[in-house]
Write a protein that holds these residues in place. Structure first.
Motif, PDB file in Angstrom:
ATOM      1  N   LEU A 277      23.895  34.851  36.684  1.00 33.58           N
ATOM      2  CA  LEU A 277      25.263  34.558  36.275  1.00 33.58           C
ATOM      3  C   LEU A 277      25.949  35.801  35.721  1.00 33.58           C
ATOM      4  CD1 LEU A 277      27.510  32.506  35.826  1.00 33.58           C
ATOM      5  CD2 LEU A 277      26.481  31.945  33.606  1.00 33.58           C
ATOM      6  N   LEU A 278      25.212  36.596  34.926  1.00 30.57           N
ATOM      7  CA  LEU A 278      25.765  37.838  34.392  1.00 30.57           C
ATOM      8  C   LEU A 278      26.060  38.830  35.513  1.00 30.57           C
ATOM      9  CD1 LEU A 278      26.534  39.513  31.908  1.00 30.57           C
ATOM     10  CD2 LEU A 278      24.141  40.253  31.750  1.00 30.57           C
ATOM     11  N   CYS A 279      25.169  38.912  36.488  1.00 31.08           N
ATOM     12  CA  CYS A 279      25.404  39.791  37.645  1.00 31.08           C
ATOM     13  C   CYS A 279      26.676  39.394  38.384  1.00 31.08           C
ATOM     14  CB  CYS A 279      24.209  39.736  38.595  1.00 31.08           C
ATOM     15  SG  CYS A 279      22.713  40.549  37.989  1.00 31.08           S
ATOM     16  N   LYS A 280      26.889  38.091  38.509  1.00 29.25           N
ATOM     17  CA  LYS A 280      28.080  37.599  39.205  1.00 29.25           C
ATOM     18  C   LYS A 280      29.352  37.982  38.459  1.00 29.25           C
ATOM     19  CE  LYS A 280      30.185  33.381  41.029  1.00 29.25           C
ATOM     20  NZ  LYS A 280      30.055  31.901  41.161  1.00 29.25           N
ATOM     21  N   LYS A 281      29.330  37.872  37.115  1.00 30.51           N
ATOM     22  CA  LYS A 281      30.495  38.240  36.314  1.00 30.51           C
ATOM     23  C   LYS A 281      30.818  39.733  36.475  1.00 30.51           C
ATOM     24  CE  LYS A 281      29.804  34.787  32.649  1.00 30.51           C
ATOM     25  NZ  LYS A 281      29.512  34.610  31.198  1.00 30.51           N
ATOM     26  N   VAL A 282      29.799  40.573  36.399  1.00 30.79           N
ATOM     27  CA  VAL A 282      30.008  42.017  36.529  1.00 30.79           C
ATOM     28  C   VAL A 282      30.529  42.356  37.918  1.00 30.79           C
ATOM     29  CG1 VAL A 282      28.844  44.259  36.521  1.00 30.79           C
ATOM     30  CG2 VAL A 282      28.286  42.572  34.766  1.00 30.79           C
ATOM     31  N   ARG A 283      29.951  41.734  38.941  1.00 29.88           N
ATOM     32  CA  ARG A 283      30.358  42.022  40.316  1.00 29.88           C
ATOM     33  C   ARG A 283      31.814  41.611  40.562  1.00 29.88           C
ATOM     34  NH1 ARG A 283      26.610  39.572  42.310  1.00 29.88           N
ATOM     35  NH2 ARG A 283      27.601  37.567  42.759  1.00 29.88           N
ATOM     36  N   GLU A 284      32.200  40.438  40.114  1.00 26.87           N
ATOM     37  CA  GLU A 284      33.572  39.964  40.321  1.00 26.87           C
ATOM     38  C   GLU A 284      34.573  40.816  39.545  1.00 26.87           C
ATOM     39  OE1 GLU A 284      33.443  35.887  39.188  1.00 26.87           O
ATOM     40  OE2 GLU A 284      32.632  35.192  41.110  1.00 26.87           O
ATOM     41  N   ALA A 285      34.198  41.260  38.317  1.00 30.97           N
ATOM     42  CA  ALA A 285      35.103  42.107  37.537  1.00 30.97           C
ATOM     43  C   ALA A 285      35.334  43.443  38.238  1.00 30.97           C
ATOM     44  CB  ALA A 285      34.529  42.326  36.149  1.00 30.97           C
ATOM     45  N   CYS A 286      34.275  44.021  38.789  1.00 31.74           N
ATOM     46  CA  CYS A 286      34.409  45.297  39.501  1.00 31.74           C
ATOM     47  C   CYS A 286      35.215  45.140  40.787  1.00 31.74           C
ATOM     48  CB  CYS A 286      33.029  45.878  39.794  1.00 31.74           C
ATOM     49  SG  CYS A 286      32.098  46.361  38.325  1.00 31.74           S
ATOM     50  N   GLU A 287      35.032  44.015  41.494  1.00 28.07           N
ATOM     51  CA  GLU A 287      35.747  43.796  42.758  1.00 28.07           C
ATOM     52  C   GLU A 287      37.231  43.534  42.527  1.00 28.07           C
ATOM     53  OE1 GLU A 287      33.664  40.574  44.505  1.00 28.07           O
ATOM     54  OE2 GLU A 287      32.014  41.801  45.297  1.00 28.07           O
TER      55      GLU A 287
ATOM     56  N   TYR B  13      39.092  43.906  39.387  1.00 26.81           N
ATOM     57  CA  TYR B  13      39.817  44.714  38.407  1.00 26.81           C
ATOM     58  C   TYR B  13      39.384  46.181  38.398  1.00 26.81           C
ATOM     59  CZ  TYR B  13      41.333  40.214  36.500  1.00 26.81           C
ATOM     60  OH  TYR B  13      41.885  38.964  36.332  1.00 26.81           O
ATOM     61  N   GLY B  14      38.220  46.460  38.924  1.00 22.44           N
ATOM     62  CA  GLY B  14      37.720  47.827  38.914  1.00 22.44           C
ATOM     63  C   GLY B  14      37.083  48.230  37.598  1.00 22.44           C
ATOM     64  N   CYS B  15      37.097  47.336  36.619  1.00 24.42           N
ATOM     65  CA  CYS B  15      36.493  47.626  35.323  1.00 24.42           C
ATOM     66  C   CYS B  15      36.326  46.318  34.554  1.00 24.42           C
ATOM     67  CB  CYS B  15      37.349  48.603  34.519  1.00 24.42           C
ATOM     68  SG  CYS B  15      38.992  47.959  34.120  1.00 24.42           S
TER      69      CYS B  15
ATOM     70  N   PRO C  35      46.678  45.009  25.621  1.00 26.09           N
ATOM     71  CA  PRO C  35      47.198  43.652  25.846  1.00 26.09           C
ATOM     72  C   PRO C  35      46.831  43.083  27.209  1.00 26.09           C
ATOM     73  CG  PRO C  35      48.938  45.274  26.162  1.00 26.09           C
ATOM     74  CD  PRO C  35      47.733  46.032  25.683  1.00 26.09           C
ATOM     75  N   TYR C  36      46.325  43.898  28.111  1.00 26.95           N
ATOM     76  CA  TYR C  36      46.017  43.421  29.454  1.00 26.95           C
ATOM     77  C   TYR C  36      44.777  42.537  29.429  1.00 26.95           C
ATOM     78  CZ  TYR C  36      49.319  47.111  30.644  1.00 26.95           C
ATOM     79  OH  TYR C  36      50.428  47.897  30.708  1.00 26.95           O
ATOM     80  N   GLN C  37      44.746  41.573  30.345  1.00 21.97           N
ATOM     81  CA  GLN C  37      43.656  40.607  30.397  1.00 21.97           C
ATOM     82  C   GLN C  37      42.511  41.128  31.269  1.00 21.97           C
ATOM     83  OE1 GLN C  37      43.545  37.809  28.514  1.00 21.97           O
ATOM     84  NE2 GLN C  37      45.423  38.652  27.619  1.00 21.97           N
ATOM     85  N   ILE C  38      41.913  42.184  30.830  1.00 25.67           N
ATOM     86  CA  ILE C  38      40.736  42.717  31.520  1.00 25.67           C
ATOM     87  C   ILE C  38      39.556  41.803  31.221  1.00 25.67           C
ATOM     88  CG2 ILE C  38      39.163  44.691  31.683  1.00 25.67           C
ATOM     89  CD1 ILE C  38      41.481  46.483  30.897  1.00 25.67           C
ATOM     90  N   PRO C  39      38.726  41.489  32.211  1.00 26.71           N
ATOM     91  CA  PRO C  39      37.572  40.605  31.953  1.00 26.71           C
ATOM     92  C   PRO C  39      36.696  41.147  30.841  1.00 26.71           C
ATOM     93  CG  PRO C  39      37.877  40.950  34.301  1.00 26.71           C
ATOM     94  CD  PRO C  39      38.824  41.884  33.618  1.00 26.71           C
ATOM     95  N   ALA C  40      36.292  40.273  29.946  1.00 30.49           N
ATOM     96  CA  ALA C  40      35.403  40.635  28.841  1.00 30.49           C
ATOM     97  C   ALA C  40      34.038  40.009  29.082  1.00 30.49           C
ATOM     98  CB  ALA C  40      35.989  40.163  27.513  1.00 30.49           C
ATOM     99  N   ILE C  41      32.987  40.842  29.059  1.00 26.48           N
ATOM    100  CA  ILE C  41      31.622  40.379  29.325  1.00 26.48           C
ATOM    101  C   ILE C  41      30.751  40.761  28.144  1.00 26.48           C
ATOM    102  CG2 ILE C  41      29.642  40.529  30.888  1.00 26.48           C
ATOM    103  CD1 ILE C  41      31.555  41.302  33.103  1.00 26.48           C
ATOM    104  N   GLU C  42      30.003  39.789  27.671  1.00 23.88           N
ATOM    105  CA  GLU C  42      29.188  39.999  26.481  1.00 23.88           C
ATOM    106  C   GLU C  42      27.775  40.440  26.864  1.00 23.88           C
ATOM    107  OE1 GLU C  42      27.727  37.603  22.456  1.00 23.88           O
ATOM    108  OE2 GLU C  42      29.138  36.690  23.875  1.00 23.88           O
TER     109      GLU C  42
END
Length: 447
Positions: A30-40, A42-44, A6-13
């Protein structure tokens, strides 16, 4: 593929053959930015992979719920020797954590074996669910892994294209990359001094900066830098080289490529082959004979006729590149013209470094052989006669033993013909006196 969390973990396609996976495009940044922000933040992140059908996804999670609902004693049957494999759970640090690790999940038979051990045969339909899902996950891993290799760490990362005029002809150097095939530690300074003494001719001034040695790359390979091309060619012709009886694998490089990616598996040796019919050692046949045999052994370079001792006769000498990832070849099968069947001819390696007499691999000796430790090999498969110098020494010793036997026989009243073998100038023959005289008379027509 997502999860039921149920947690709102970022979802990347991630999509196969998408412009987002092409390095340098706007979609890729843009994809690199999404991955980088998710790791910074949320850690995943959650990977969305639309190739997995919804029905298969539901069946997979249903089978997984059944798996984790099994009794603890049953789940503990899933064991592997490697860390984080098999069943993990109910630890004091994370009492709510449970996981199953499959080391061979993509292998159908391994999944079937696991299912039969954990569940009854009535649940074998789970094997199909896991097997098909695993194939999709492997494809997804390839897509994500391909992206990860080109991932931009920060927003300012740019690809630098080096202009061709940076490498000026005046500052040119010649390079070889190397790796020492040994489990033992060594000092780079000792190796560098030893190789310089071997590679720089004795009659030339010993310039320590003429050849330099340094460690490079992630895996600690050796880079040899030469001031002139003549030294590099001399070293290349003289391969193989050894340090402390271990093979120093070498390859020429232009210095522009990734040194860790250079293939050092093929190394070149001189190999002797004795016992061939003399017709195959004639000037016009040596190259063709050597090519046929050399291609059966490895990468053929050239062939010559050799003779290190007149008493032992001539032999074929082949320059061949052998694959270090495979055991050394002990013999080669060859069928000369007119022979009813093929003959096996032993291979004698010149300047062969330390290798394992059990498995035949270079890089370790019998004391470090994993196949011997696993009791897969209980006795040596090779002997010292695979060394060309040891084989020659053994053959000469056999001649001396045979000569002693002939000496004892001739002392009973025989005559000696030919040249003495101890002077290594020809052949000898002994026979009883009456038999020899009768032979000579019959040949001359007197008796």
């Amino acid at each position: 593929m997502g999860s039921d969390s149920p947690y709102q973990i970022p979802a990347i396609e991630f999509t196969m053959n998408s412009p987002e996976l092409d390095r340098g495009t706007d979609e890729w940044y843009l994809l690199c930015k999404k991955v980088r922000e998710a790791c910074e933040n949320y850690g995943c992140f959650e990977i969305v992979y639309d190739k997995i059908p919804p029905q298969l996804r539901a069946e997979f999670f249903s089978a997984s719920r059944k798996l984790f609902s099994l009794p603890l004693e049953t789940k503990k049957k899933n064991t592997y020797p490697n860390p984080y494999s098999g069943y993990l759970g109910l630890s004091a640090v994370a009492p709510l954590y449970e996981s199953f690790g499959f080391e061979e999940a993509s292998d159908y038979e391994s999944l079937r074996s696991f299912t039969e051990e954990i569940w009854s045969r009535d649940e074998l339909c789970v094997v199909e669910v896991y097997n098909v899902t695993t194939q999709f996950l492997c494809d997804m891993e390839e897509v994500v892994g391909s992206f990860a290799k080109r991932l931009a760490i920060n927003e300012t990362e740019v690809e630098v294209v080096m202009p061709s005029d940076v490498l000026k002809e005046g500052s040119r150097r010649w390079f070889m990359v190397g790796e020492l095939f040994t489990h033992k530690s060594f000092k780079l300074e000792f190796l560098a001094n030893t190789m310089k003494n071997l590679w720089i001719p004795k009659d030339e001034p010993l310039d320590r900066n003429r050849i330099t040695v340094s460690r490079v790359g992630v895996i600690g390979r050796l880079l040899f830098t030469f001031k002139n091309e003549a030294d590099l060619k001399r070293v290349k012709r003289g391969c193989p080289w050894m340090f402390d009886k271990a093979l120093l694998a070498l390859a020429v490089t232009d210095g522009k490529e990734d040194l860790d990616e250079i293939d050092l598996r093929t190394q070149y040796f001189w190999i002797r082959i004795r016992g061939l019919p003399p017709a195959y050692l004639r000037d016009g046949a040596v190259e063709s004979t050597g090519r046929c045999m050399g291609q059966a052994i490895g990468v053929f370079v050239n062939a010559v006729r050799g003779c290190s001792n007149p008493c032992l006769g001539e032999f074929l000498k082949i320059r061949v590149g052998i694959d270090l990832s495979k055991p050394l070849r002990k013999w080669v099968s060859f069928r000369p013209v007119g022979w009813p069947k093929s003959g096996c001819f032993d291979l004698e390696y010149e300047r062969l470094p330390h290798f394992c007499f059990f498995c035949g691999m270079l890089g370790h000796t019998g004391g470090k052989c994993s196949r011997r430790e696993a009791r897969e090999l209980t006795a040596p498969s090779y002997d010292a006669l695979i060394h060309a110098d040891k084989k020659e020494e053994w053959l000469i010793n056999q001649l001396r033993i045979n000569e002693k036997e002939r000496e004892q026989w001739s002392s009973t009243g025989g005559w000696r013909f030919g040249l003495h073998p101890k002077k290594q100038t020809g052949w000898t023959m002994t026979a009883p006196e009456l038999q020899t005289i009768g032979f000579v008379r019959s040949r001359s027509g007197d008796g």
